[in-house]
Design a protein around this motif. Structure first.
Motif, PDB file in Angstrom:
ATOM      1  N   ASP A  88       0.847  -1.188   0.000  1.00 51.10           N
ATOM      2  CA  ASP A  88       0.000   0.000   0.000  1.00 51.10           C
ATOM      3  C   ASP A  88       0.884   1.239   0.000  1.00 51.10           C
ATOM      4  O   ASP A  88       2.008   1.210   0.497  1.00 51.10           O
ATOM      5  CB  ASP A  88      -0.853   0.026   1.269  1.00 51.10           C
ATOM      6  CG  ASP A  88      -1.872  -1.085   1.257  1.00 51.10           C
ATOM      7  OD1 ASP A  88      -2.570  -1.220   0.251  1.00 51.10           O
ATOM      8  OD2 ASP A  88      -1.957  -1.815   2.257  1.00 51.10           O
ATOM      9  N   THR A 117       0.922   3.872   1.775  1.00 53.54           N
ATOM     10  CA  THR A 117       1.392   4.338   3.083  1.00 53.54           C
ATOM     11  C   THR A 117       2.551   3.472   3.576  1.00 53.54           C
ATOM     12  O   THR A 117       3.519   3.960   4.149  1.00 53.54           O
ATOM     13  CB  THR A 117       0.254   4.317   4.110  1.00 53.54           C
ATOM     14  OG1 THR A 117      -0.462   3.102   3.962  1.00 53.54           O
ATOM     15  CG2 THR A 117      -0.696   5.459   3.891  1.00 53.54           C
ATOM     16  N   GLU A 159      -6.617   0.740   2.011  1.00 54.47           N
ATOM     17  CA  GLU A 159      -5.470  -0.146   1.820  1.00 54.47           C
ATOM     18  C   GLU A 159      -5.961  -1.589   1.718  1.00 54.47           C
ATOM     19  O   GLU A 159      -7.138  -1.860   1.918  1.00 54.47           O
ATOM     20  CB  GLU A 159      -4.472   0.019   2.966  1.00 54.47           C
ATOM     21  CG  GLU A 159      -5.081  -0.214   4.321  1.00 54.47           C
ATOM     22  CD  GLU A 159      -4.168   0.272   5.444  1.00 54.47           C
ATOM     23  OE1 GLU A 159      -3.249   1.028   5.161  1.00 54.47           O
ATOM     24  OE2 GLU A 159      -4.408  -0.129   6.587  1.00 54.47           O
ATOM     25  N   HIS A 183      -7.069   1.119  -5.125  1.00 55.45           N
ATOM     26  CA  HIS A 183      -6.167   1.569  -4.064  1.00 55.45           C
ATOM     27  C   HIS A 183      -5.339   2.751  -4.579  1.00 55.45           C
ATOM     28  O   HIS A 183      -4.460   3.243  -3.899  1.00 55.45           O
ATOM     29  CB  HIS A 183      -5.259   0.431  -3.621  1.00 55.45           C
ATOM     30  CG  HIS A 183      -4.252   0.058  -4.666  1.00 55.45           C
ATOM     31  ND1 HIS A 183      -4.581  -0.750  -5.732  1.00 55.45           N
ATOM     32  CD2 HIS A 183      -2.972   0.410  -4.832  1.00 55.45           C
ATOM     33  CE1 HIS A 183      -3.525  -0.875  -6.506  1.00 55.45           C
ATOM     34  NE2 HIS A 183      -2.534  -0.186  -5.996  1.00 55.45           N
ATOM     35  N   LEU A 203      -2.892   9.151   3.390  1.00 59.19           N
ATOM     36  CA  LEU A 203      -3.052   8.524   2.084  1.00 59.19           C
ATOM     37  C   LEU A 203      -2.679   9.495   0.966  1.00 59.19           C
ATOM     38  O   LEU A 203      -1.961   9.153   0.029  1.00 59.19           O
ATOM     39  CB  LEU A 203      -4.520   8.104   1.940  1.00 59.19           C
ATOM     40  CG  LEU A 203      -4.878   6.996   0.988  1.00 59.19           C
ATOM     41  CD1 LEU A 203      -4.215   5.701   1.421  1.00 59.19           C
ATOM     42  CD2 LEU A 203      -6.390   6.819   0.974  1.00 59.19           C
TER      43      LEU A 203
END
Lengths: 545, 314
Positions: free
Chosen positions: A186, A188, A315, A480, A521
């Motif tokens: 993801d 992050t 995520e 995503h 994000l």
């Protein structure tokens, strides 16, 4: 030439063949000691194949047929098998794309890291054990002394990726190869992992080859960028030059594709609500008293109006795809109601739905490869729903198939080919056309662009928006990728651990995110600007809810 | 993990009970009965009825089932109708022989097939691999009675190296045991080796394409090391399960081999009991074979659980 300027890695005229075709042609480049070289390109450009050849390794079916590779004072392609074994893992180490698949699932992670050292007898087992713990600490892993005792299924993807780097580092190699090491993560998590990698590369002074398709990521780590297309070098220049003054047209198209885009969307606050959900609770395991054994989604409500798109971002594990499956009737909801065009929609099982409900709500999956039957022709794949929903046969059906192909901008001659003969982007268009065959009013798009290269993915997003304009479709667009969401969604819902944490119009969401997680994000989306990574990490990360 | 294993155990016992019931029902449906076959042509209706009553054959099916099942639970398999000895005692003289035959065959088959399977998976499509594949297919597609007969013909009748009859009861030395056991063990294990080697190769080969095997090779491990230390532990479960099914062929293959070599084992006893209509003996033998199979599968299941950390830590 002074000792310092002498290239440490030198690849000249490298050619690699697979299935009678050259997939890498005459590639040459060099790297100085301590330099980070990025190999960038789309899937099939040969970037991973080139990176692996530096280890004297070619995947099954591939063969290095020409050229020379020098690492330090070694002629890699001339090494004996025994010498290669001593070279791999000791002097040159590999960090794979998906650490989750690259670690052995039945062995403890510690033993696999230690093995990389004991295999080469470079240190005693005890020393390797101590070093393993120290590396876990360097990689900023929690409980560095004991986390190695775990198995793959007991740690997260981001942690595994860092452990993979720890394993590569245990012999302090001269060269490290990073093969798309953050692609499966993801955004992050990607920031954390990138930061750890960058610090490690700088501290240990290793020479690194960084393979990626993401210019934003590469901009943060590379000194020099090599742009590849179909196994050939398009451009080879210092990172700043490639990012700011690209010379090749292909590099420019890659750069353009990574720009944020916002497609024009129609506004429609007064239109009819097409799909509506209220208080949906769902998950896995047996449903008891309205609660599933493993709840994933909590109290989800939304409305999508005609001709509008609701984006769903979060995520992995946030429940995005679970919501898509519930609405499609593939997974029973434990609680909640839904309405489709004003009629109640059964959330227990698609088989209980009327044919009209099934026709009007269609779903398109991420992997066109697995969603399309390779034994059927494209015409048959599109024809079946036409017969099922509309009773079309023979010439009328054939004619409609052609119209559908035209609708998704595919040439008519593809009709009688099998999906296997199509490119990834073409397959995804067939996948979409199959949903359109039903004449739906709502299409659930579950990560439909995730498996595609940036340029191709952008084209698919544009197609979706054009179709929306032409046919008045509504979408639930699950992704995503904030860039894609921003490009085509009127409204965005942010999911965190199965709960909605924020919902806003696309402009407001990226300009002024309210929830801490949304802010995180938005900030974590890689920027083409050098130094972005340092900016992101210098601001303390906001705690997630 | 303990719960998982207990669950398998309970399921195993349940299956065994079902099988026992089935065995009872099927053997009851066989034409003729022991009384008739004991008396032969001399039977008059009166003597037949008297003998039936004495043997308990006149009781209703349901009651005979309960007495039989209750007896088994106490380790009492009844009295052999043919020679009046307790069934347990008759079996006790034969079971060790059969176990030895099956055990020795497994002891030969498992390591040989594992080594062959791993070796041919290391170099797929090499000359060695093709040869192994060819021989395996020949071995597993030739019925064991044919293999056994050929062995007797070539290795004992023509060359006289090994005895054609395996009267293991009269053997007292290790050398003698080897002489007597070689042919039956070979005949029995050949097809099992063929099957298990093929399966090991297929399962392992599929696993060699997994990214973690590539990781091991890129760490500097040799192909063999990656196969044995990394790929093999991942497929221990499937390989053991497939092997359990192949080893089951030992249990059924024993029938032909014991008959052909006149080996004094359990299956020969069972074959005799069928022709004598000796129901208690036949039922006990059938149960033992089923139990043997269930135990094999249970062991395979437990190994599969133990080698999978996801199940082990559950």
């Amino acid at each position: 030439m002074s000792e310092q300027d002498k290239p440490f890695i030198e690849v000249s005229n490298l050619t690699i063949a697979a299935g009678g075709r050259d997939i890498v042609r005459n590639v040459s480049f060099a790297a100085k000691k301590g330099e980070v070289i990025a190999l960038i390109g789309e899937s099939g450009s040969g970037k991973s194949t080139i990176a692996l050849s530096l280890m004297g390794y070619a995947r099954r079916g591939c063969r290095i047929t020409g050229g020379e590779i020098r690492v330090g004072d070694r002629d890699v392609l001339g090494l004996s098998r025994a010498a290669l074994r001593g070279f791999r893992g000791k002097d040159i180490a590999y960090v794979a794309q998906s650490a989750a698949a690259a670690f052995n699932p039945v062995k403890r992670i510690r033993s696999q890291i230690v093995e990389a050292a004991t295999l080469h007898r470079s240190m005693s087992r005890e020393e390797a054990g101590r070093r393993q713990k120290a590396l876990m600490k360097t990689m900023a892993l929690p409980e560095p002394d004991s986390i190695g005792e775990r198995y793959v299924h007991q740690v997260s993807g981001g942690q595994l990726q860092r452990m993979m780097a720890a394993m590569a580092m245990i012999n302090t190699p001269e060269v490290m190869i990073f093969d798309e090491p953050t692609t499966a993560l993801d955004v992050t998590t990607q920031v954390e992992v990138l930061t750890a990698f960058k610090a490690m590369i700088r501290e240990r002074g290793v020479t690194a080859i960084y393979v990626s398709h993401d210019l934003g990521v590469v901009a943060q780590v590379a000194d020099r960028i090599i742009v590849l297309k179909d196994g050939e070098v398009m451009e080879n220049a210092p990172a700043e030059d490639v990012l700011e003054r690209p010379r090749s047209g292909f590099t420019r198209s890659l750069l353009d594709a990574s720009e944020t885009r916002r497609l024009d969307l129609s506004e429609g606050h007064d239109r009819d609500v097409v799909l509506q959900a209220d208080g949906v609770v769902a998950g896995y395991g047996r449903i008891r008293n309205g609660l599933p054994g493993y709840p994933v989604l909590h109290d989800i409500s939304f409305r999508i109006r005609q001709g509008q798109t609701l984006g769903l971002i979060g995520e992995s594990g946030s429940g995005k795809s679970t919501l898509g499956r519930v609405l499609a009737g593939l997974l029973p909801a434990a609680q909640g109601r839904a309405m489709l065009n004003g009629r109640p929609l059964d959330l227990r099982d698609a088989r209980r739905r009327s044919k009209l409900d099934r026709r009007e709500l269609q779903i398109v999956f991420q992997m066109a490869d697995t969603a399309l039957n390779p034994r059927l022709s494209n015409a048959e794949i599109l024809g079946r729903p036409l017969t099922f929903y509309h009773g079309l046969r023979g010439g009328a059906r054939r004619q409609r198939v052609m119209e559908l192909l035209d609708m998704v901008r595919l040439p008519a001659h593809l009709a009688d080919l099998s999906p296997r003969e199509l490119s990834g982007g073409q397959k995804q268009r067939i996948n979409l056309a199959r949903a359109l065959a039903a004449n739906p009013s709502v299409v659930i798009c579950d990560e439909v662009t995730s498996a595609l290269d940036t340029v191709v993915a952008n084209a698919v997003v544009e197609l979706l928006v054009e179709l929306q304009r032409e046919l008045g479709l509504s979408y639930l667009f699950i992704s995503h990728d904030l860039g894609k969401i921003e490009a085509m969604c009127n409204e965005v819902m942010v999911l965190l651990k199965g709960r909605e944490v924020e919902r806003a119009a696309r402009d407001r969401l990226t300009a002024a995110p309210e929830h801490a997680y949304t802010r995180q994000l938005v900030r974590a989306v890689p920027q083409l600007r050098r130094g972005w990574l340092e900016e992101v990490t210098s601001v303390p990360a906001a705690p997630t809810a | 993990m303990i719960r998982l294993i207990l669950k398998r155990l309970v399921l195993g016992v349940l299956t065994l009970w079902l099988v026992a019931t089935l065995v009872f029902l099927v053997s009851g449906a066989l034409p003729g009965d022991a009384a008739a076959s004991l008396l032969g042509q001399d039977a008059t209706p009166a003597t037949l009825a008297a003998l039936r009553a004495q043997m308990g054959l006149d009781q209703p099916e349901f009651i005979r089932y309960w007495t039989w099942l209750g007896g088994i639970l106490h380790g009492n398999f009844g009295i052999s109708l043919a020679n009046g000895q307790p069934v347990a005692q008759v079996i006790a003289t034969r079971l060790p022989n059969s176990l030895m035959l099956a055990g020795l065959s497994a002891l030969v088959a498992i390591p040989v097939s594992l080594v062959l399977g791993i070796a041919s998976a290391m170099k797929p499509n090499s000359v060695f691999d093709r040869l192994t594949t060819l021989l395996s297919i020949i071995a597993l597609s030739t019925p064991s009675f044919l293999i056994a007969t050929l062995f007797v013909l070539v290795l004992s009748v023509w060359t006289g190296w090994f005895p054609a009859l395996s009267s293991v009861d009269r053997v007292h030395s290790l050398g003698g045991l080897f002489q007597v056991m070689t042919l039956p063990v070979l005949a029995l294990s050949l097809s099992v080796i063929g099957q298990m080697a093929r399966m090991t190769r297929a399962i392992l080969l599929q696993q060699m394409n997994e990214p973690y095997v590539e990781t091991a090779v890129l760490k500097g491990s040799s192909g063999l090391r990656a196969a044995v230390l990394h790929a093999l532990p991942n497929v221990a479960g499937p390989i053991v399960n497939a092997s359990a099914l192949s080893l089951n062929a030992l249990i059924s293959g024993v029938v032909f081999v014991e008959v052909i070599f006149a080996y004094p084992g359990l299956t020969k006893l069972m074959v005799d009991s069928v022709s004598n209509r000796d129901l208690p003996l036949m039922q006990a033998c059938a149960l033992i074979f089923c139990a043997g199979f269930l135990i094999l599968v249970l062991i395979a299941d437990i190994i599969a659980i133990l080698t999978n950390p996801k199940l082990r830590t559950a």
